[in-house]
Design a protein around this motif. Structure first.
Motif, mmCIF file in Angstrom:
data_model
loop_
_atom_site.group_PDB
_atom_site.id
_atom_site.type_symbol
_atom_site.label_atom_id
_atom_site.label_comp_id
_atom_site.label_asym_id
_atom_site.label_seq_id
_atom_site.Cartn_x
_atom_site.Cartn_y
_atom_site.Cartn_z
ATOM 1 N N TRP A 134 19.645 -15.879 -33.488
ATOM 2 C CA TRP A 134 20.295 -14.964 -32.552
ATOM 3 C C TRP A 134 21.666 -14.531 -33.090
ATOM 4 O O TRP A 134 21.994 -13.345 -33.094
ATOM 5 C CB TRP A 134 20.432 -15.661 -31.197
ATOM 6 C CG TRP A 134 21.187 -14.918 -30.152
ATOM 7 C CD1 TRP A 134 20.761 -13.825 -29.437
ATOM 8 C CD2 TRP A 134 22.502 -15.217 -29.671
ATOM 9 N NE1 TRP A 134 21.731 -13.447 -28.546
ATOM 10 C CE2 TRP A 134 22.807 -14.278 -28.671
ATOM 11 C CE3 TRP A 134 23.443 -16.189 -29.989
ATOM 12 C CZ2 TRP A 134 24.017 -14.289 -27.986
ATOM 13 C CZ3 TRP A 134 24.638 -16.196 -29.298
ATOM 14 C CH2 TRP A 134 24.915 -15.256 -28.319
ATOM 15 N N GLU A 135 22.447 -15.501 -33.570
ATOM 16 C CA GLU A 135 23.771 -15.178 -34.121
ATOM 17 C C GLU A 135 23.660 -14.264 -35.340
ATOM 18 O O GLU A 135 24.437 -13.327 -35.486
ATOM 19 C CB GLU A 135 24.522 -16.447 -34.506
ATOM 20 C CG GLU A 135 25.096 -17.190 -33.331
ATOM 21 C CD GLU A 135 25.963 -18.345 -33.771
ATOM 22 O OE1 GLU A 135 25.590 -19.068 -34.716
ATOM 23 O OE2 GLU A 135 27.034 -18.512 -33.152
ATOM 24 N N LYS A 136 22.719 -14.541 -36.231
ATOM 25 C CA LYS A 136 22.554 -13.735 -37.447
ATOM 26 C C LYS A 136 22.121 -12.308 -37.133
ATOM 27 O O LYS A 136 22.292 -11.416 -37.953
ATOM 28 C CB LYS A 136 21.545 -14.386 -38.388
ATOM 29 C CG LYS A 136 22.092 -15.614 -39.057
ATOM 30 C CD LYS A 136 21.108 -16.203 -40.030
ATOM 31 C CE LYS A 136 21.733 -17.410 -40.705
ATOM 32 N NZ LYS A 136 20.924 -17.900 -41.815
ATOM 33 N N ASN A 137 21.571 -12.105 -35.954
ATOM 34 C CA ASN A 137 21.126 -10.780 -35.551
ATOM 35 C C ASN A 137 22.132 -10.069 -34.656
ATOM 36 O O ASN A 137 21.811 -9.076 -34.006
ATOM 37 C CB ASN A 137 19.770 -10.881 -34.844
ATOM 38 C CG ASN A 137 18.642 -11.033 -35.828
ATOM 39 O OD1 ASN A 137 18.126 -10.058 -36.340
ATOM 40 N ND2 ASN A 137 18.276 -12.262 -36.135
ATOM 41 N N GLY A 138 23.344 -10.585 -34.593
ATOM 42 C CA GLY A 138 24.405 -9.916 -33.852
ATOM 43 C C GLY A 138 24.445 -10.201 -32.373
ATOM 44 O O GLY A 138 24.986 -9.411 -31.601
ATOM 45 N N ASN A 139 23.878 -11.300 -31.944
ATOM 46 C CA ASN A 139 23.916 -11.735 -30.541
ATOM 47 C C ASN A 139 23.318 -10.729 -29.551
ATOM 48 O O ASN A 139 23.912 -10.450 -28.507
ATOM 49 C CB ASN A 139 25.347 -12.084 -30.127
ATOM 50 C CG ASN A 139 26.042 -13.007 -31.090
ATOM 51 O OD1 ASN A 139 25.416 -13.659 -31.919
ATOM 52 N ND2 ASN A 139 27.346 -13.081 -30.996
ATOM 53 N N PRO A 140 22.136 -10.183 -29.844
ATOM 54 C CA PRO A 140 21.550 -9.203 -28.933
ATOM 55 C C PRO A 140 21.062 -9.862 -27.644
ATOM 56 O O PRO A 140 20.583 -10.994 -27.659
ATOM 57 C CB PRO A 140 20.363 -8.653 -29.729
ATOM 58 C CG PRO A 140 19.940 -9.801 -30.576
ATOM 59 C CD PRO A 140 21.237 -10.481 -30.966
ATOM 60 N N SER A 141 21.192 -9.165 -26.552
ATOM 61 C CA SER A 141 20.703 -9.708 -25.289
ATOM 62 C C SER A 141 19.227 -9.362 -25.114
ATOM 63 O O SER A 141 18.726 -8.396 -25.681
ATOM 64 C CB SER A 141 21.517 -9.159 -24.117
ATOM 65 O OG SER A 141 21.386 -7.759 -24.059
ATOM 66 N N GLY A 142 18.539 -10.196 -24.363
ATOM 67 C CA GLY A 142 17.155 -9.937 -24.023
ATOM 68 C C GLY A 142 16.126 -10.299 -25.086
ATOM 69 O O GLY A 142 14.959 -9.961 -24.946
#
Length: 53
Positions: free
Chosen positions: A17-25
């Protein structure tokens, strides 16, 4: 390697999640990917490239 614990999967999902820029959902997506990686015994290089967009 033994089956990963829920805690291990959750921690790996958080890393993804962090490596992907913390996207929601996308929490379920990352949890499932982490579970798949840990069950398959993916290498660190394979893990670091997962889901990066």
């Amino acid at each position: 390697m033994a089956n990963p614990t829920k805690e291990q999967i959750t921690l790996r999902a958080y890393e993804i999640w962090e490596k992907n820029g913390n996207p929601s959902g996308r929490d379920l997506e990352f949890y499932e990917q982490a579970e798949k990686e840990l069950n398959a015994g993916a290498t660190e290089d394979e893990k670091s490239e997962t889901f990066l967009e």
